[in-house]
Design a protein around this motif. Sequence first.
Motif, PDB file in Angstrom:
ATOM      1  N   ILE A 200       7.905 -26.374   6.293  1.00 62.31           N
ATOM      2  CA  ILE A 200       6.588 -26.216   6.900  1.00 62.31           C
ATOM      3  C   ILE A 200       6.285 -24.760   7.250  1.00 62.31           C
ATOM      4  O   ILE A 200       5.137 -24.334   7.218  1.00 62.31           O
ATOM      5  N   ASP A 201       7.313 -23.991   7.610  1.00 66.37           N
ATOM      6  CA  ASP A 201       7.191 -22.596   8.009  1.00 66.37           C
ATOM      7  C   ASP A 201       6.204 -22.419   9.162  1.00 66.37           C
ATOM      8  O   ASP A 201       5.214 -21.686   9.048  1.00 66.37           O
ATOM      9  N   PRO A 202       6.470 -23.058  10.303  1.00 67.25           N
ATOM     10  CA  PRO A 202       5.555 -22.936  11.435  1.00 67.25           C
ATOM     11  C   PRO A 202       5.742 -21.619  12.180  1.00 67.25           C
ATOM     12  O   PRO A 202       6.824 -21.012  12.158  1.00 67.25           O
ATOM     13  N   ALA A 203       4.697 -21.201  12.893  1.00 66.55           N
ATOM     14  CA  ALA A 203       4.811 -20.043  13.770  1.00 66.55           C
ATOM     15  C   ALA A 203       5.500 -20.429  15.071  1.00 66.55           C
ATOM     16  O   ALA A 203       6.151 -19.596  15.709  1.00 66.55           O
ATOM     17  N   SER A 204       5.342 -21.676  15.482  1.00 65.66           N
ATOM     18  CA  SER A 204       5.998 -22.186  16.683  1.00 65.66           C
ATOM     19  C   SER A 204       6.312 -23.662  16.495  1.00 65.66           C
ATOM     20  O   SER A 204       5.661 -24.356  15.699  1.00 65.66           O
ATOM     21  N   SER A 205       7.320 -24.115  17.230  1.00 65.27           N
ATOM     22  CA  SER A 205       7.794 -25.494  17.075  1.00 65.27           C
ATOM     23  C   SER A 205       8.008 -26.146  18.430  1.00 65.27           C
ATOM     24  O   SER A 205       8.403 -25.484  19.399  1.00 65.27           O
ATOM     25  N   VAL A 206       7.767 -27.446  18.466  1.00 62.46           N
ATOM     26  CA  VAL A 206       8.080 -28.272  19.630  1.00 62.46           C
ATOM     27  C   VAL A 206       9.001 -29.383  19.143  1.00 62.46           C
ATOM     28  O   VAL A 206       8.740 -29.995  18.100  1.00 62.46           O
ATOM     29  N   TYR A 207      10.075 -29.615  19.884  1.00 63.51           N
ATOM     30  CA  TYR A 207      10.903 -30.768  19.581  1.00 63.51           C
ATOM     31  C   TYR A 207      11.072 -31.593  20.843  1.00 63.51           C
ATOM     32  O   TYR A 207      11.341 -31.052  21.925  1.00 63.51           O
ATOM     33  N   VAL A 208      10.927 -32.925  20.689  1.00 57.44           N
ATOM     34  CA  VAL A 208      11.037 -33.837  21.816  1.00 57.44           C
ATOM     35  C   VAL A 208      12.093 -34.886  21.493  1.00 57.44           C
ATOM     36  O   VAL A 208      12.022 -35.552  20.458  1.00 57.44           O
ATOM     37  N   GLY A 209      13.094 -35.027  22.382  1.00 58.76           N
ATOM     38  CA  GLY A 209      14.151 -36.012  22.169  1.00 58.76           C
ATOM     39  C   GLY A 209      14.677 -36.517  23.499  1.00 58.76           C
ATOM     40  O   GLY A 209      14.356 -35.974  24.567  1.00 58.76           O
ATOM     41  N   ASP A 210      15.517 -37.549  23.424  1.00 61.35           N
ATOM     42  CA  ASP A 210      15.981 -38.185  24.660  1.00 61.35           C
ATOM     43  C   ASP A 210      17.492 -38.378  24.740  1.00 61.35           C
ATOM     44  O   ASP A 210      17.997 -38.798  25.786  1.00 61.35           O
ATOM     45  N   ASP A 211      18.230 -38.108  23.650  1.00 59.38           N
ATOM     46  CA  ASP A 211      19.627 -38.514  23.621  1.00 59.38           C
ATOM     47  C   ASP A 211      20.516 -37.353  23.169  1.00 59.38           C
ATOM     48  O   ASP A 211      20.025 -36.281  22.778  1.00 59.38           O
ATOM     49  N   VAL A 212      21.810 -37.602  23.167  1.00 56.57           N
ATOM     50  CA  VAL A 212      22.789 -36.557  22.862  1.00 56.57           C
ATOM     51  C   VAL A 212      22.538 -35.896  21.499  1.00 56.57           C
ATOM     52  O   VAL A 212      22.580 -34.657  21.390  1.00 56.57           O
ATOM     53  N   PRO A 213      22.273 -36.649  20.412  1.00 52.51           N
ATOM     54  CA  PRO A 213      22.058 -35.987  19.119  1.00 52.51           C
ATOM     55  C   PRO A 213      20.880 -35.015  19.105  1.00 52.51           C
ATOM     56  O   PRO A 213      20.840 -34.094  18.280  1.00 52.51           O
ATOM     57  N   ASP A 214      19.924 -35.198  20.020  1.00 52.93           N
ATOM     58  CA  ASP A 214      18.766 -34.305  20.058  1.00 52.93           C
ATOM     59  C   ASP A 214      19.125 -32.908  20.553  1.00 52.93           C
ATOM     60  O   ASP A 214      18.378 -31.954  20.307  1.00 52.93           O
ATOM     61  N   GLU A 215      20.256 -32.779  21.219  1.00 52.96           N
ATOM     62  CA  GLU A 215      20.669 -31.464  21.702  1.00 52.96           C
ATOM     63  C   GLU A 215      20.901 -30.494  20.545  1.00 52.96           C
ATOM     64  O   GLU A 215      20.705 -29.282  20.688  1.00 52.96           O
ATOM     65  N   ASP A 216      21.309 -31.023  19.380  1.00 54.35           N
ATOM     66  CA  ASP A 216      21.486 -30.157  18.206  1.00 54.35           C
ATOM     67  C   ASP A 216      20.165 -29.531  17.787  1.00 54.35           C
ATOM     68  O   ASP A 216      20.123 -28.377  17.329  1.00 54.35           O
ATOM     69  N   ALA A 217      19.071 -30.278  17.924  1.00 54.33           N
ATOM     70  CA  ALA A 217      17.746 -29.737  17.598  1.00 54.33           C
ATOM     71  C   ALA A 217      17.279 -28.754  18.667  1.00 54.33           C
ATOM     72  O   ALA A 217      16.740 -27.686  18.348  1.00 54.33           O
ATOM     73  N   PHE A 218      17.490 -29.106  19.937  1.00 58.04           N
ATOM     74  CA  PHE A 218      17.101 -28.174  21.008  1.00 58.04           C
ATOM     75  C   PHE A 218      17.770 -26.809  20.813  1.00 58.04           C
ATOM     76  O   PHE A 218      17.158 -25.768  21.067  1.00 58.04           O
ATOM     77  N   ALA A 219      19.020 -26.842  20.363  1.00 59.18           N
ATOM     78  CA  ALA A 219      19.772 -25.598  20.203  1.00 59.18           C
ATOM     79  C   ALA A 219      19.199 -24.703  19.108  1.00 59.18           C
ATOM     80  O   ALA A 219      19.478 -23.497  19.081  1.00 59.18           O
ATOM     81  N   ARG A 220      18.416 -25.256  18.189  1.00 59.57           N
ATOM     82  CA  ARG A 220      17.865 -24.475  17.085  1.00 59.57           C
ATOM     83  C   ARG A 220      16.566 -23.760  17.474  1.00 59.57           C
ATOM     84  O   ARG A 220      16.112 -22.883  16.748  1.00 59.57           O
ATOM     85  N   LEU A 221      15.957 -24.148  18.579  1.00 60.99           N
ATOM     86  CA  LEU A 221      14.681 -23.556  18.964  1.00 60.99           C
ATOM     87  C   LEU A 221      14.878 -22.193  19.601  1.00 60.99           C
ATOM     88  O   LEU A 221      15.924 -21.900  20.168  1.00 60.99           O
TER      89      LEU A 221
END
Length: 263
Positions: A200-221
């Motif tokens: 997608i090549d966004p200028a900014s990103s939002v990620y929303v999650g609730d569980d342990v596996p989502d921490e991997d995505a939070f770490a990429r922001l």
Amino acid sequence: MTDSTPAPSMPDEPVELARLVAALERPLLLALDCDGVLAPLTDHADDSILTSGLGPDLARLADVDGVTVAILSGRSLDGLAQFEFDAAIQVWGSYGAEQRGVAQPELTAEESERLDVLDELVSEAARRAGTGAWVERKPTSVVVHVREADRDLSDAALDWARTEQGRLVGHAVHEGSNVLELMTRPADKGTGLDALRKEIDPASSVYVGDDVPDEDAFARLGPGDVAIKIGPGDTLAGHRLADPDAMRSMIRALVDSLDPPTT
């Protein structure tokens, strides 16, 4: 992340968080986990439904110029089909290993053999956990769910499964709330989000999650992005919402801000 401060224990106000997201630079990627975020958690995944009214609002957001709405879930695409997400929404399942409308590479012979071994292991774990435990089979992984099982039996069964899978090689492990997933083709929310953003090549990103596996995505922001944790618990996310109902309120406020009704 927008800052290095952990998410406060007290949740953000949904409307204020929507304003923060609406002000982000575009093109904007809004990437969302499903269960526990868009749909309240249930004892059995087949019983899960989107929070009332959320489907149409997500579709409206996906039609806003410069905004991409994507589902990034640990569920398989087959498992996500029950939510009937609008065609304008990108849907990525199995931690990003599956993408709606894109053919997935077939498992190699080695991966298939390993998946059979993992299936036998989680099936035994479900048997040990007893009534209420069940096995979910995805294209590249198997999951034992114990939310409905006896707590003592299920804790012992998961401990046994963790030990046994540690004797194997070549696979990956994901743990969540009352689930243990073994993957023959490793993937995680972090690599899934990386792939999504590369496309997608966004200028900014939002990620929303609730569980342990989502921490991997939070770490990429990074700076200029927003990470939102749903519910309690330690997290890398800089923001928190109380529950899927609060998420519903944030999405509605975001829709009103980015796609106001015509008069």
